[in-house]
Motif scaffolding. Structure first.
Motif, mmCIF file in Angstrom:
data_model
loop_
_atom_site.group_PDB
_atom_site.id
_atom_site.type_symbol
_atom_site.label_atom_id
_atom_site.label_comp_id
_atom_site.label_asym_id
_atom_site.label_seq_id
_atom_site.Cartn_x
_atom_site.Cartn_y
_atom_site.Cartn_z
ATOM 1 N N LEU A 162 0.812 -1.217 0.000
ATOM 2 C CA LEU A 162 0.000 0.000 0.000
ATOM 3 C C LEU A 162 0.848 1.272 0.000
ATOM 4 O O LEU A 162 0.531 2.217 -0.746
ATOM 5 N N PRO A 163 1.936 1.363 0.779
ATOM 6 C CA PRO A 163 2.791 2.552 0.664
ATOM 7 C C PRO A 163 3.408 2.700 -0.726
ATOM 8 O O PRO A 163 3.603 3.824 -1.210
ATOM 9 N N LEU A 164 3.700 1.570 -1.380
ATOM 10 C CA LEU A 164 4.243 1.603 -2.737
ATOM 11 C C LEU A 164 3.201 2.185 -3.700
ATOM 12 O O LEU A 164 3.534 2.979 -4.589
ATOM 13 N N ILE A 165 1.961 1.781 -3.503
ATOM 14 C CA ILE A 165 0.866 2.291 -4.329
ATOM 15 C C ILE A 165 0.704 3.795 -4.114
ATOM 16 O O ILE A 165 0.585 4.567 -5.076
ATOM 17 N N GLU A 166 0.729 4.219 -2.867
ATOM 18 C CA GLU A 166 0.561 5.641 -2.568
ATOM 19 C C GLU A 166 1.718 6.464 -3.140
ATOM 20 O O GLU A 166 1.520 7.569 -3.651
ATOM 21 N N ARG A 167 2.916 5.910 -3.084
ATOM 22 C CA ARG A 167 4.098 6.635 -3.549
ATOM 23 C C ARG A 167 4.058 6.879 -5.053
ATOM 24 O O ARG A 167 4.499 7.929 -5.536
#
Length: 240
Positions: A162-167
């Motif tokens: 999820l942090p990868l998606i947000e980034r």
């Protein structure tokens, strides 16, 4: 029950496969594929509806798959992906293949193979950090496909994406943006456990100052809040 019979065309050579494809070439089909954003610079125009059954008659053959990939033809590369041996796909070859990516269609089929080969956790963050459009797309295509196909994987292991998606939700390139959205939606639909965190991620993106992140967030919220998804998740049995 007798011994399992080999696929009908298991003995086809690379040259015979290419001849089979050339005999079914269609300029009209190529034009139709191009309208869907498929790279047809080197294509016969044979549809996946024809390629998939043919691949089943070929069976897995690593040597032939490597040769088909090296030919550079769209259909040959798809057949290579359909008939490759995931047990023989190491990280070095995956990186070499990624260097050749020039179409979302090839990327998504290769992503399926990379996931089957067990390379999700290494390649997803590596490819996400890569600035090349189709390589970055591979990262999120892998995440989306893994969320669907790796049914035995612990749900909590998908939270790290999820942090990868947000980034990377601010990447304006169409093929990346759609894959990031796809990955977020598939994580959110995987289980009731993941739905909440994915929904919150989507809500954060939906209020972003960046228009690409807003589109991803709003589109994901629309699907994740739908009655169909809510009902399916509530009725889905939880793992023991």
């Amino acid at each position: 029950m007798g011994p399992r019979q080999p696929p009908a065309n298991a003995g086809y050579t690379t040259a015979e496969v290419l001849a089979w494809l050339e005999a079914r070439a269609s300029a009209e089909n190529c034009a139709g594929m191009a309208r869907f954003g498929i790279n047809t610079d080197k294509a016969f125009g044979v549809s996946n509806a024809v390629l998939r059954p043919f691949a089943n008659t070929l069976g897995r053959n690593l040597t032939r798959a490597l040769e088909l990939w090296d030919s550079g033809w769209r259909e040959a590369r798809l057949l290579a992906l359909f008939t490759d041996d995931p047990d023989c796909l190491d990280l070095a070859r995956a990186h070499a293949m990624a260097h050749d990516f020039n179409s979302w269609e090839i990327v998504d089929q290769a992503s399926d193979l990379f996931v089957e080969a067990g390379h999700l956790d290494v390649l997803a963050p590596e490819f996400a950090a890569d600035e090349r459009e189709f390589v970055r797309r591979t990262a999120f295509s892998m995440i989306a496909l893994a969320a669907v196909h790796l049914k035995k994987r612990n749900d909590a292991e998908f939270l790290v994406f999820l942090p990868l998606i947000e980034r990377h939700a601010t990447d304006p390139r169409n093929f990346v943006r759609k894959a990031v959205n796809w990955a977020l939606r598939q994580i959110g639909k995987r289980s009731i456990v993941l739905h909440g965190p994915a929904f919150e991620c989507a809500r954060t993106l939906a209020t972003s100052d960046d228009k690409n992140a807003r589109w991803i967030g709003r589109d994901a919220l629309r699907e994740l809040s739908s009655g169909k998804v809510q009902t399916r998740l509530k009725n889905k049995p939880r793992p023991a």
